[in-house]
Design an enzyme around this catalytic site. Structure first.
Site, short mmCIF file in Angstrom:
data_model
loop_
_atom_site.label_atom_id
_atom_site.label_comp_id
_atom_site.label_asym_id
_atom_site.label_seq_id
_atom_site.Cartn_x
_atom_site.Cartn_y
_atom_site.Cartn_z
N ARG A 1 32.11 30.37 35.65
CA ARG A 1 32.22 31.00 36.82
C ARG A 1 31.44 30.36 37.85
O ARG A 1 30.12 29.97 38.00
CB ARG A 1 31.66 32.55 36.91
CG ARG A 1 31.69 33.13 38.08
CD ARG A 1 31.38 34.82 38.03
NE ARG A 1 32.61 35.33 37.81
CZ ARG A 1 32.58 36.81 37.73
NH1 ARG A 1 31.62 37.48 38.28
NH2 ARG A 1 33.82 37.21 37.56
N ARG B 1 40.27 43.34 30.42
CA ARG B 1 39.48 42.21 30.45
C ARG B 1 39.15 41.50 29.13
O ARG B 1 39.30 40.32 28.62
CB ARG B 1 38.24 42.12 31.23
CG ARG B 1 38.38 42.47 32.83
CD ARG B 1 39.24 41.41 33.55
NE ARG B 1 38.18 39.97 33.52
CZ ARG B 1 37.27 39.79 34.12
NH1 ARG B 1 36.87 40.29 34.99
NH2 ARG B 1 36.74 38.58 33.77
N HIS C 1 40.97 33.76 40.23
CA HIS C 1 40.44 34.66 38.94
C HIS C 1 41.56 34.81 37.98
O HIS C 1 41.88 35.97 37.94
CB HIS C 1 39.84 35.94 39.83
CG HIS C 1 38.91 36.72 38.97
ND1 HIS C 1 38.39 36.04 37.59
CD2 HIS C 1 38.29 37.64 39.09
CE1 HIS C 1 37.75 37.05 37.12
NE2 HIS C 1 37.54 38.01 38.10
N CYS D 1 40.21 45.06 40.79
CA CYS D 1 39.26 44.11 39.67
C CYS D 1 37.83 44.53 39.61
O CYS D 1 37.01 44.43 38.48
CB CYS D 1 39.38 42.69 40.11
SG CYS D 1 38.47 42.39 41.76
N GLN E 1 41.17 37.85 35.36
CA GLN E 1 41.20 39.13 35.87
C GLN E 1 42.88 39.53 35.90
O GLN E 1 43.15 40.70 35.65
CB GLN E 1 40.47 39.12 37.29
CG GLN E 1 40.74 40.36 37.75
CD GLN E 1 40.04 41.84 37.17
OE1 GLN E 1 38.78 41.53 37.02
NE2 GLN E 1 40.75 42.72 36.70
N ASP F 1 41.05 44.17 46.75
CA ASP F 1 39.45 43.77 46.54
C ASP F 1 38.67 43.87 47.62
O ASP F 1 39.17 44.08 48.73
CB ASP F 1 39.94 42.22 46.10
CG ASP F 1 38.72 41.27 45.41
OD1 ASP F 1 37.87 42.05 45.08
OD2 ASP F 1 38.73 39.95 45.47
N1 NVA Z 1 37.11 38.25 45.31
C1 NVA Z 1 35.57 38.75 44.52
C2 NVA Z 1 36.31 39.15 43.18
C3 NVA Z 1 34.99 39.67 42.12
C4 NVA Z 1 35.39 39.91 40.90
C5 NVA Z 1 34.80 37.79 44.37
O1 NVA Z 1 34.95 36.81 44.41
O2 NVA Z 1 33.47 38.16 44.77
N1 CP Z 2 36.09 41.83 38.04
C1 CP Z 2 35.06 40.81 37.79
O1 CP Z 2 35.38 39.83 37.65
O2 CP Z 2 33.92 41.71 37.58
P1 CP Z 2 32.29 41.01 37.42
O3 CP Z 2 32.28 40.08 38.58
O4 CP Z 2 31.58 41.97 37.04
O5 CP Z 2 32.44 39.78 36.27
#
Ligand code: NVA
Ligand code: CP
Length: 302
Positions: A102, A288, A129, A260, A132, A220
């Site tokens: 990540r 997930r 993502h 998500c 997800q 989101d």
């Molecule tokens: N768009 C959000 C998704 C988190 C799971 C982010 O990147 O923070």
């Molecule tokens: N939706 C998601 O990816 O959650 P986290 O940021 O908690 O991993």
């Protein structure tokens, strides 16, 4: 399929095959049938951003598959002090059987895949993502019994979630309609991809227009990880881009809501709509685990 870097790389058949495998693994888990398909294998999980779901579901998933998962925070690893990704890839390939990462730049994930010799899984970048969205598709199919022919609607920022939803939704035969402010549109590569689908893809600045006759509405956060300093500017830009009762009123009967998570009630979604669809949203969070186990098995099984 050697890696899982972005949904643009996958065929429709590959996506559907993963969803079928995810359903099978979910059933085995529910029936208490052990499935140690990755016995003796180790997944490294590099995190350059926070996570609850991704970390816990990957770690638990590896355990359930008979393997082991290793949490690697970039704050403590040399990658966070500037060791080149090219070198990290080659070193970790000597120890591990797969890497989940990540991070910010999609390029870093692609570089790991290029220089490493083990499967790489994208656990979220600024661009996409994909894990997800596999869970989202699994959940929608569970609730609706199909994907093809349904209308997916996304309201809000043209961010990583929007990018993956557009690609995933179109590839499995859904029509996709997105409402976002004009300065917050999805990535150009995704819009170029979507252009092939003609009127199956729509983009508008009107949330009500996008939501009309939708079978599933997704949203989101307005400010993603790394954009915290833009929170105030974004609150102004996204005012009106909210999933609320007025918006749900123009959707099809039985329309689902997916998020998500984490969710910001009162911003991208009201508390009322969130709670009315909480079962669907937490099924999505659960999936997930199952969807990622399918990805791990597909990439890492002998
Ligand atoms: N768009 C959000 C998704 C988190 C799971 C982010 O990147 O923070
Ligand atoms: N939706 C998601 O990816 O959650 P986290 O940021 O908690 O991993």
């Amino acid at each position: 399929m050697k890696h899982f870097l972005k949904l643009l790389d996958l065929t429709t058949e590959e996506i559907l095959e993963l969803l079928d495998l995810a359903d099978q693994l979910k059933l085995q888990k529910k029936q208490g049938i052990e499935h140690p398909i990755l016995k003796g294998k180790t997944l490294g999980m590099i995190f350059e951003k926070s996570s609850t779901r991704t970390r816990v579901s990957f770690e638990t998933g590896m355990y359930q598959l008979g393997g082991h998962a290793l949490f690697i925070s970039s704050k403590d690893a040399q990658i966070g002090r500037g060791e080149p990704t090219e070198d990290t890839a080659r070193v970790l390939s000597r120890y591990l059987d797969g890497i989940m990462i990540r991070t910010f730049e999609q390029e870093e994930v692609e570089t790991l895949a290029k220089y490493g010799s083990i499967p790489i899984i994208n656990g979220l970048t600024d661009f996409c993502h994909p894990c997800q969205v596999m869970a989202d598709l699994q959940t929608i199919r569970e609730h609706k019994g199909k994907l093809e022919g349904l209308k997916m609607c996304y309201i809000g920022d043209g961010n990583n979630m929007a990018n993956s939803l557009i690609v995933g939704g179109l590839k499995v035969g859904m029509s996709v309609s997105i409402a976002c402010p004009k300065d917050y549109q999805p990535h150009k590569d995704v819009l170029d991809f979507a252009a092939q689908y003609g009127d199956k893809f729509q983009m508008t600045e009107s949330p009500l227009e996008a939501a009309k006759n939708a079978d599933v509405v997704l949203t989101d956060v307005w400010a993603s990880m790394g954009q915290e300093s833009e929170q105030k500017i974004r609150e102004a830009a996204f005012a009106g881009f909210q999933v609320n009762d007025e918006l749900m009123a123009v959707t099809n009967e039985g329309c689902m809501v997916q998020h998500c998570l984490p969710a910001h009630r009162g911003e991208e979604i009201t508390a009322e709509v969130f709670e009315a669809h909480a079962d669907e949203i937490f099924d999505e969070a659960e999936n997930r685990l199952h969807a990622q186990k399918a990805i791990l098995v597909k990439l890492m099984a002998d």
